[in-house]
Design an enzyme around this catalytic site. Structure first.
Site, PDB file in Angstrom:
ATOM      1  N   GLU A 244       0.802  -1.052   0.080  1.00 24.54           N
ATOM      2  CA  GLU A 244       0.053   0.118   0.014  1.00 24.54           C
ATOM      3  C   GLU A 244       0.985   1.130  -0.273  1.00 24.54           C
ATOM      4  OE1 GLU A 244      -3.705  -0.233   1.792  1.00 24.54           O
ATOM      5  OE2 GLU A 244      -3.085  -1.874   3.312  1.00 24.54           O
ATOM      6  N   CYS A 278      -2.223   9.719   2.669  1.00 22.74           N
ATOM      7  CA  CYS A 278      -1.859   8.820   1.365  1.00 22.74           C
ATOM      8  C   CYS A 278      -3.014   9.242   0.471  1.00 22.74           C
ATOM      9  CB  CYS A 278      -1.655   7.309   1.600  1.00 22.74           C
ATOM     10  SG  CYS A 278      -2.960   6.534   2.246  1.00 22.74           S
TER      11      CYS A 278
HETATM   12  P1  NAD Z   1       8.898   4.859   3.756  1.00 13.94           P
HETATM   13  O1  NAD Z   1       8.662   4.079   2.545  1.00 13.94           O
HETATM   14  O2  NAD Z   1       9.989   5.769   3.925  1.00 13.94           O
HETATM   15  O3  NAD Z   1       9.099   4.013   4.896  1.00 13.94           O
HETATM   16  C1  NAD Z   1       7.668   3.101   5.452  1.00 13.94           C
HETATM   17  C2  NAD Z   1       8.247   2.065   6.140  1.00 13.94           C
HETATM   18  O4  NAD Z   1       9.158   1.216   5.414  1.00 13.94           O
HETATM   19  C3  NAD Z   1       9.056   2.432   7.277  1.00 13.94           C
HETATM   20  O5  NAD Z   1       8.814   1.562   8.498  1.00 13.94           O
HETATM   21  C4  NAD Z   1      10.777   2.203   6.987  1.00 13.94           C
HETATM   22  O6  NAD Z   1      11.241   2.059   7.995  1.00 13.94           O
HETATM   23  C5  NAD Z   1      10.527   0.911   6.020  1.00 13.94           C
HETATM   24  N1  NAD Z   1      11.318   0.793   5.033  1.00 13.94           N
HETATM   25  C6  NAD Z   1      12.178   1.759   4.505  1.00 13.94           C
HETATM   26  N2  NAD Z   1      13.062   1.180   3.519  1.00 13.94           N
HETATM   27  C7  NAD Z   1      12.851  -0.162   3.541  1.00 13.94           C
HETATM   28  C8  NAD Z   1      13.109  -1.426   3.180  1.00 13.94           C
HETATM   29  N3  NAD Z   1      14.084  -1.259   2.117  1.00 13.94           N
HETATM   30  N4  NAD Z   1      12.759  -2.590   3.545  1.00 13.94           N
HETATM   31  C9  NAD Z   1      11.899  -2.754   4.263  1.00 13.94           C
HETATM   32  N5  NAD Z   1      11.520  -1.773   4.939  1.00 13.94           N
HETATM   33  C10 NAD Z   1      11.905  -0.485   4.411  1.00 13.94           C
HETATM   34  O7  NAD Z   1       7.511   5.837   3.889  1.00 13.94           O
HETATM   35  P2  NAD Z   1       7.091   6.934   4.866  1.00 13.94           P
HETATM   36  O8  NAD Z   1       7.749   8.181   4.574  1.00 13.94           O
HETATM   37  O9  NAD Z   1       7.436   6.260   6.318  1.00 13.94           O
HETATM   38  O10 NAD Z   1       5.655   6.933   4.775  1.00 13.94           O
HETATM   39  C11 NAD Z   1       5.133   8.086   3.762  1.00 13.94           C
HETATM   40  C12 NAD Z   1       4.766   6.974   2.439  1.00 13.94           C
HETATM   41  O11 NAD Z   1       3.636   6.097   2.820  1.00 13.94           O
HETATM   42  C13 NAD Z   1       3.917   7.983   1.679  1.00 13.94           C
HETATM   43  O12 NAD Z   1       4.422   7.866   0.165  1.00 13.94           O
HETATM   44  C14 NAD Z   1       2.408   7.765   1.780  1.00 13.94           C
HETATM   45  O13 NAD Z   1       1.646   8.040   0.580  1.00 13.94           O
HETATM   46  C15 NAD Z   1       2.683   6.063   2.064  1.00 13.94           C
HETATM   47  N6  NAD Z   1       1.338   5.708   2.700  1.00 13.94           N
HETATM   48  C16 NAD Z   1       0.568   4.918   1.844  1.00 13.94           C
HETATM   49  C17 NAD Z   1      -0.511   4.206   2.662  1.00 13.94           C
HETATM   50  C18 NAD Z   1      -1.476   3.511   1.773  1.00 13.94           C
HETATM   51  O14 NAD Z   1      -2.546   2.924   2.483  1.00 13.94           O
HETATM   52  N7  NAD Z   1      -1.508   3.278   0.586  1.00 13.94           N
HETATM   53  C19 NAD Z   1      -1.002   4.743   3.934  1.00 13.94           C
HETATM   54  C20 NAD Z   1      -0.037   5.584   4.582  1.00 13.94           C
HETATM   55  C21 NAD Z   1       0.930   6.068   4.215  1.00 13.94           C
END
Ligand code: NAD
Length: 466
Positions: A244, A278
């Site tokens: 997501e 999001c």
């Molecule tokens: P991010 O991708 O930087 O981090 C999300 C999570 O993934 C964190 O816990 C992070 O530590 C982890 N992560 C990062 N790199 C990783 C890897 N290589 N392997 C495994 N885990 C890893 O995102 P963010 O800045 O925390 O959140 C914002 C983003 O999330 C925005 O793009 C937003 O649109 C999206 N989001 C989507 C939804 C949805 O339901 N579609 C909901 C909320 C947020």
């Protein structure tokens, strides 16, 4: 300053890795806790614990699992204010907004786990010759939930419910930017040791977790960039992932709508949680017949989002820099700032509710996820033009249409997106079933699809016994 601990096999314990980082309150720029940055060793132990706990958890009657999970949700609801205060300290969400969302998430969690009571974990279909086929849907085993910082508690509960109710165990990895609420959420939990484990850290915890071949499914919520890596990793192991990811959600404002009421709704969709949702409204296509009064009302509505208890700060300086870059790029390419658009004096990573006009798809603010309180408005000459431009994005998370025309309401489904709202935003109950389109992710979820993803069906064909 408190150093946060992991929860592994029911025991709170110090992280084994050497790296730590500060959790910073974005309203004050002060450090509020020290958080482990993640290590493969902690991940391995947490997966060990999840694997060990899974058979006994799955062996419980479904009704027992649902009852225990429901009790946890009730405890969460009773502590919603306290959890919202933790979210406010770690990522800036106003406490009233956080409390409302956590209360709603606890109710949604209860509804989602209650679905397990009706889910066909085992069903038998009689064959024509006296034989039968029994379909057994078994849990996958140990699973991983990786969440972002923008709705730490709701995102976590949303992913955990069906996975746990179906009999899986979980290793949870919250965002490195929002670990406080995750720790408190699990302190409030009363489940058998190892059913939910917590590993803190950034990709140094996330990457080894998704690489562990004992993890049967990764439910990942986050950016497109990280989601691609997680999906590639899981795909390589031939394991499931639900991704997501980010969005650039459009909203179409049709001719004939009430400009002031629609502007108030769009202001909420664009500015709530400081635009860090999001499904925030990030591209606004307004019909030329209502454009002028709509923009005037939107500029006025932006004034109702003062910094502080209504409009919190952005999560950190990095996120504010993204917003500044998008607005600067738009202005350099000819956009007009109608409200906001200026970084205030510190402290805190605040940015004002901003309205831009004269935007087009040559600008970052209309093509890349901004994740800030910015409402860019483009005028369209017809509803059809709005539909086309709304659909022409690499993202496809959600979309919203405001219209009084039944034919246009019906046409809204042509926008490729997981969710389409008509004359509302964020509506929908536990029946919602969706899969993001384009770069916004993959894997259907919601309703029964969440249980389908959390289980693996096996068919047992029984010939008539001689
Ligand atoms: P991010 O991708 O930087 O981090 C999300 C999570 O993934 C964190 O816990 C992070 O530590 C982890 N992560 C990062 N790199 C990783 C890897 N290589 N392997 C495994 N885990 C890893 O995102 P963010 O800045 O925390 O959140 C914002 C983003 O999330 C925005 O793009 C937003 O649109 C999206 N989001 C989507 C939804 C949805 O339901 N579609 C909901 C909320 C947020």
């Amino acid at each position: 300053m408190k150093t946060l601990q992991n929860l592994i096999g029911g025991v709170w314990q110090d992280a084994r890795g050497a790296g730590f980082h500060d959790v910073v309150n974005p309203a004050t720029e002060e450090a509020v806790a020290r958080c482990p940055s993640g290590s493969p060793e902690d991940v391995r132990l947490a997966v060990d614990a999840a694997v060990a706990a899974q058979p006994a958890w799955a062996a419980l009657p479904v009704a027992d699992r649902v009852a225990r999970l429901t009790r946890w949700a009730d405890t969460v609801a009773a502590h919603a204010g306290e959890l919202a205060e933790a979210e406010c300290r770690e990522m800036g969400k106003p406490v009233a907004l956080g409390t409302a969302f956590i209360g709603g998430a606890a109710q949604a969690f209860k509804a989602a786990v209650a679905e397990a009571l009706d889910y066909p974990f085992e069903e038998t279909i009689a064959g024509p010759d006296g034989g039968s086929t029994t379909i057994v849907r078994n849990p996958l085993g140990a699973t991983a939930v990786i969440v972002p910082w923008n709705f730490p508690v709701p995102m976590t509960l949303g992913a955990l419910g069906p996975l746990l109710a179906a009999g899986n165990t979980v290793v949870l990895k919250p965002s490195e930017r929002s670990p406080l609420s995750a720790v408190r959420l699990l302190e409030l939990m009363d489940l058998p040791p190892g059913v939910v484990n917590l590993v803190l850290g950034d990709s140094r915890a996330g990457a080894p977790l998704t690489a562990d071949e004992r993890i049967g499914l990764v439910h990942f919520t986050g950016s497109v960039e990280a989601g691609r890596k997680v999906g590639a990793q899981s795909g390589g192991l031939l394991h499931r992932s639900i991704l997501e990811l980010g969005g650039k959600d459009p909203v179409i404002v049709d001719a004939g709508v009430d400009p002031a009421a629609t502007a108030a709704a769009v202001a909420f969709g664009a500015f709530a949680n400081t635009g860090q949702i999001c499904t925030s409204m990030e591209r606004i296509y307004v019909h030329q017949d209502v454009a002028e009064p709509f923009v005037a009302a939107l500029v006025e509505a932006a004034g109702a989002y003062p910094a502080g208890d209504v409009l919190g700060p952005l999560v950190d300086r990095r996120q504010r820099d993204v917003v500044v870059r998008h607005v600067t790029d738009a202005v350099e390419r000819g956009a007009t700032v109608r409200a906001g658009g200026v970084v205030p004096e510190g402290p805190g990573f605040y940015y004002p509710a901003t309205v831009l006009t004269g935007v087009d798809e040559s600008m970052l603010v209309m093509t890349e996820e901004t994740f800030g309180p910015v409402a860019p408005v483009a005028v369209v000459s017809s509803f059809e033009e709005g539909l086309e431009r709304a659909g022409a994005s690499r993202y496809g998370l959600a979309a919203t249409v405001y219209t009084t025309d039944p034919a246009h309401a019906a046409a809204a489904r042509r926008i490729p997106a997981g969710v389409v709202w008509v004359n509302q935003w964020q509506g929908g109950g536990p029946e919602r079933l969706y899969e993001p389109a384009g770069d916004s992710g993959m894997g259907a979820t919601g309703a029964r699809a969440a249980y389908d993803a959390a289980t693996r069906p096996t068919s047992i064909h029984l010939a008539p016994l001689a």
